[in-house]
Scaffold this motif. Structure first.
Motif, short mmCIF file in Angstrom:
data_model
loop_
_atom_site.label_atom_id
_atom_site.label_comp_id
_atom_site.label_asym_id
_atom_site.label_seq_id
_atom_site.Cartn_x
_atom_site.Cartn_y
_atom_site.Cartn_z
N ILE A 345 0.84 -1.20 0.00
CA ILE A 345 0.00 0.00 0.00
C ILE A 345 0.87 1.25 0.00
CG2 ILE A 345 -2.03 -1.09 1.02
CD1 ILE A 345 -1.15 0.12 3.73
N GLY A 346 2.03 1.16 -0.64
CA GLY A 346 2.94 2.30 -0.69
C GLY A 346 2.36 3.51 -1.39
N PHE A 347 1.40 3.28 -2.31
CA PHE A 347 0.72 4.39 -2.98
C PHE A 347 -0.63 4.69 -2.36
CE2 PHE A 347 3.53 3.03 -6.58
CZ PHE A 347 4.19 4.25 -6.74
N GLY A 348 -0.87 4.16 -1.16
CA GLY A 348 -2.14 4.37 -0.51
C GLY A 348 -3.16 3.32 -0.92
N HIS A 349 -4.42 3.59 -0.56
CA HIS A 349 -5.49 2.62 -0.81
C HIS A 349 -6.81 3.37 -0.70
CE1 HIS A 349 -7.36 -1.33 -0.95
NE2 HIS A 349 -8.03 -1.09 0.17
N GLY A 350 -7.78 2.98 -1.52
CA GLY A 350 -9.08 3.62 -1.45
C GLY A 350 -9.13 4.89 -2.29
N VAL A 351 -10.08 5.77 -1.98
CA VAL A 351 -10.29 6.96 -2.82
C VAL A 351 -9.11 7.92 -2.78
CG1 VAL A 351 -12.80 6.83 -2.63
CG2 VAL A 351 -11.52 8.22 -0.98
N HIS A 352 -8.27 7.82 -1.75
CA HIS A 352 -7.10 8.69 -1.66
C HIS A 352 -5.84 8.04 -2.22
CE1 HIS A 352 -8.69 12.20 0.50
NE2 HIS A 352 -9.51 11.34 1.08
N HIS A 353 -6.01 6.95 -2.96
CA HIS A 353 -4.87 6.33 -3.64
C HIS A 353 -4.15 7.38 -4.47
CE1 HIS A 353 -2.95 3.85 -6.87
NE2 HIS A 353 -2.72 3.04 -5.86
N CYS A 354 -2.82 7.34 -4.46
CA CYS A 354 -1.98 8.37 -5.09
C CYS A 354 -2.43 8.66 -6.52
CB CYS A 354 -0.52 7.93 -5.08
SG CYS A 354 0.58 9.07 -5.93
N LEU A 355 -2.75 9.93 -6.79
CA LEU A 355 -3.22 10.33 -8.10
C LEU A 355 -2.09 10.30 -9.13
CD1 LEU A 355 -5.73 11.43 -9.58
CD2 LEU A 355 -4.94 13.73 -8.99
N GLY A 356 -0.86 10.55 -8.69
CA GLY A 356 0.27 10.62 -9.61
C GLY A 356 1.07 9.34 -9.71
N VAL A 357 0.44 8.19 -9.45
CA VAL A 357 1.17 6.94 -9.40
C VAL A 357 1.86 6.62 -10.72
CG1 VAL A 357 -0.94 5.64 -9.92
CG2 VAL A 357 0.96 4.48 -8.81
N SER A 358 1.22 6.89 -11.85
CA SER A 358 1.85 6.59 -13.14
C SER A 358 3.09 7.43 -13.36
CB SER A 358 0.85 6.82 -14.28
OG SER A 358 -0.25 5.94 -14.17
N LEU A 359 3.02 8.70 -13.01
CA LEU A 359 4.17 9.58 -13.16
C LEU A 359 5.28 9.16 -12.21
CD1 LEU A 359 5.50 12.06 -14.41
CD2 LEU A 359 4.35 13.45 -12.67
N ALA A 360 4.93 8.84 -10.97
CA ALA A 360 5.94 8.43 -10.00
C ALA A 360 6.66 7.16 -10.45
CB ALA A 360 5.28 8.20 -8.64
N ARG A 361 5.91 6.20 -10.97
CA ARG A 361 6.54 4.96 -11.45
C ARG A 361 7.46 5.25 -12.64
NH1 ARG A 361 1.12 1.64 -10.38
NH2 ARG A 361 1.82 0.34 -8.63
N MET A 362 7.01 6.11 -13.54
CA MET A 362 7.86 6.43 -14.69
C MET A 362 9.16 7.09 -14.24
SD MET A 362 7.41 9.24 -17.70
CE MET A 362 5.83 8.71 -18.31
N GLU A 363 9.07 8.07 -13.36
CA GLU A 363 10.27 8.75 -12.89
C GLU A 363 11.20 7.77 -12.18
OE1 GLU A 363 9.53 13.14 -11.51
OE2 GLU A 363 7.77 11.95 -10.96
N ALA A 364 10.63 6.88 -11.38
CA ALA A 364 11.45 5.92 -10.64
C ALA A 364 12.15 4.95 -11.59
CB ALA A 364 10.59 5.16 -9.64
N ARG A 365 11.42 4.44 -12.57
CA ARG A 365 12.01 3.47 -13.50
C ARG A 365 13.11 4.11 -14.34
NH1 ARG A 365 6.31 0.61 -15.48
NH2 ARG A 365 5.80 -0.30 -13.45
N ILE A 366 12.84 5.28 -14.88
CA ILE A 366 13.85 5.94 -15.69
C ILE A 366 15.02 6.39 -14.81
CG2 ILE A 366 14.33 7.92 -17.17
CD1 ILE A 366 11.45 7.76 -18.17
N GLY A 367 14.71 6.96 -13.64
CA GLY A 367 15.76 7.46 -12.76
C GLY A 367 16.67 6.37 -12.25
N ILE A 368 16.10 5.32 -11.67
CA ILE A 368 16.91 4.22 -11.12
C ILE A 368 17.62 3.47 -12.24
CG2 ILE A 368 16.85 2.02 -9.88
CD1 ILE A 368 16.52 4.35 -8.01
N GLY A 369 16.90 3.16 -13.31
CA GLY A 369 17.50 2.41 -14.40
C GLY A 369 18.69 3.13 -15.02
N THR A 370 18.55 4.43 -15.27
CA THR A 370 19.64 5.20 -15.88
C THR A 370 20.78 5.41 -14.90
OG1 THR A 370 17.93 6.34 -17.17
CG2 THR A 370 20.16 7.24 -17.27
N LEU A 371 20.45 5.62 -13.65
CA LEU A 371 21.48 5.79 -12.62
C LEU A 371 22.39 4.57 -12.57
CD1 LEU A 371 22.13 7.81 -10.15
CD2 LEU A 371 20.96 6.09 -8.76
#
Length: 414
Positions: A345-371
């Protein structure tokens, strides 16, 4: 509040800031719904995953901190109230109204269109780092990456990135400086006021000169009578600005440390880069940047695991404790990039589930992968127990600094 409440001060120690997971394990096992006492308010911590999911969707646990009882002032004080009256602190239908407008900013099409820009920012930041063989990754990479991305998305001019970053970092690092508590509170209040005034002015400028950005879209929603007031536009912009970079920055730092202190998993990820999406989920489960969900208020007496939570109490769902629940994750304190990790539940759960989850995952994948791709032999420049973290009283789990070493190279991309 029961006489067996745990003093909040027990969670504000340097030892807890360095590694809260042993304390979380004790709470899960012995007091999964734990009353906590502090001078300003009583609260209850929920630490098991099943209970956490239930609490995050329980309509009796309200997110409206501005209703009867003046809970926002009780919890946070009055300084930043003007910036925080937004969907994070609202219940349906108010929350639904605000989220519906903002969700357009994170539509899949808009997020996917940002992919080349995210990759460009990552490479530009690493171009400055690669030749030197050493870096302070929080200040030189983890913090500026999501800040630049969210500023682009919102429509913050590039010339304003530096002061905006400065104000947000004063707020982020509250309690970690050598200033007295009074001076620290004054610095935070000044940063909040300057940021509020800046955002209000930026909203006014976007009304005169709109562009293809989120703030302009929010202004348009306000002007077209979609129920968004100008104050809500400013507060929503602040939420997106802060939430859009703070947790991602702290995640990038935490994930890097987790990989560098688990060399077998780092070796596995380097050998099998196709594991990266699953690795991001496991790294978020393992040491997430938001240890406790934003507070909820019991609107009536509620009961969890036989513990009565009285009306008006603050309830904290401990996300990082729930994500280490052994009833759901085998050997939960071990980093396992092949775990699969989809039930956290790192992105939350229910109606307050993180709205920017897709952007966060993209930044993390590109950031960690390129690093990992561009910094060979990446390693910590200090012992893990010498890393400086945000204070335990911070709502975020993150690093103040992340000094690393690696094999110096050219600025050419691999």
């Amino acid at each position: 509040m029961t006489e067996h409440a745990v003093p909040a001060a027990e969670f504000y120690t340097d030892e807890f800031a360095a590694d809260p997971y042993p304390a979380y394990a004790r709470l899960r096992e012995e007091r999964p719904v734990c009353p906590v006492s502090s001078p300003r308010f009583d609260s209850y911590l929920i630490t098991r995953l099943d209970d956490a999911r239930a609490a995050l969707t329980d309509p009796r646990l309200s997110k409206d901190l501005y209703g009867p009882g003046d809970h926002y002032v009780r919890i946070f004080g009055p300084n930043s109230a003007a910036l925080n009256k937004n969907m994070l602190n609202a219940d349906p239908p108010e929350h639904s109204r605000l989220r519906r407008v903002v969700s357009q900013a994170f539509a899949p099409r808009r997020v996917e269109a940002l992919r080349p820009r995210v990759a460009e920012i990552v490479d530009a930041l690493l171009d400055k780092i690669v030749p030197h063989g050493r870096a302070e990754l929080m200040g030189e990479f983890a913090i500026p990456l999501p800040m630049m991305v969210i500023c682009d998305l919102l429509g913050v001019p590039e010339t304003d990135h530096e002061p905006v970053l400065g104000w947000t970092q004063v707020i982020r690092t509250s309690g970690s400086s050598d200033r007295s508590p009074e001076a620290d509170r004054a610095a935070v209040q000044q940063a909040q006021l300057r940021l509020r005034d800046y955002l209000a002015d930026l909203v006014r400028r976007k009304r005169v000169n709109p562009a293809d950005d989120v703030i302009s879209a929010l202004v348009d929603a306000c002007d077209n009578d979609e129920g968004l007031s100008e104050a809500e536009v400013v507060a929503t912009t602040f939420l997106l600005l802060f939430a859009g970079h703070q947790t991602t920055a702290d995640f990038l730092g935490n994930a890097t440390v987790a990989l560098l202190t688990n060399p077998d998993q780092l070796k596995l990820l380097r050998a099998r880069p196709e594991l990266l999406p699953a690795a991001i989920e496991e790294l978020l489960r393992f040491d997430g940047p938001l240890p406790v969900a934003s507070p909820r208020i019991a609107t009536e007496d509620v009961e969890y695991r036989g513990v009565r939570i009285p009306r008006g109490s603050v309830v904290g769902v401990v996300i990082n404790a729930a994500n280490h629940d052994p009833a759901h994750f085998a050997d939960p304190d071990r980093l396992d990039l092949e775990r699969g990790g989809g039930s956290h539940i790192g992105f939350g759960h229910g109606v307050h589930h993180c709205l920017g989850v897709s952007l966060a995952r993209m930044e993390a994948r590109i950031g960690i992968g390129t690093l990992l791709d561009r910094l060979p032999e990446l390693r910590l420049a200090v012992a893990a127990d010498e890393l400086h973290r945000l204070p335990a009283a911070s709502p975020f789990r993150g690093l103040l600094e992340l000094p690393v070493r690696f094999t110096a190279g050219t600025t050419e991309r691999s």
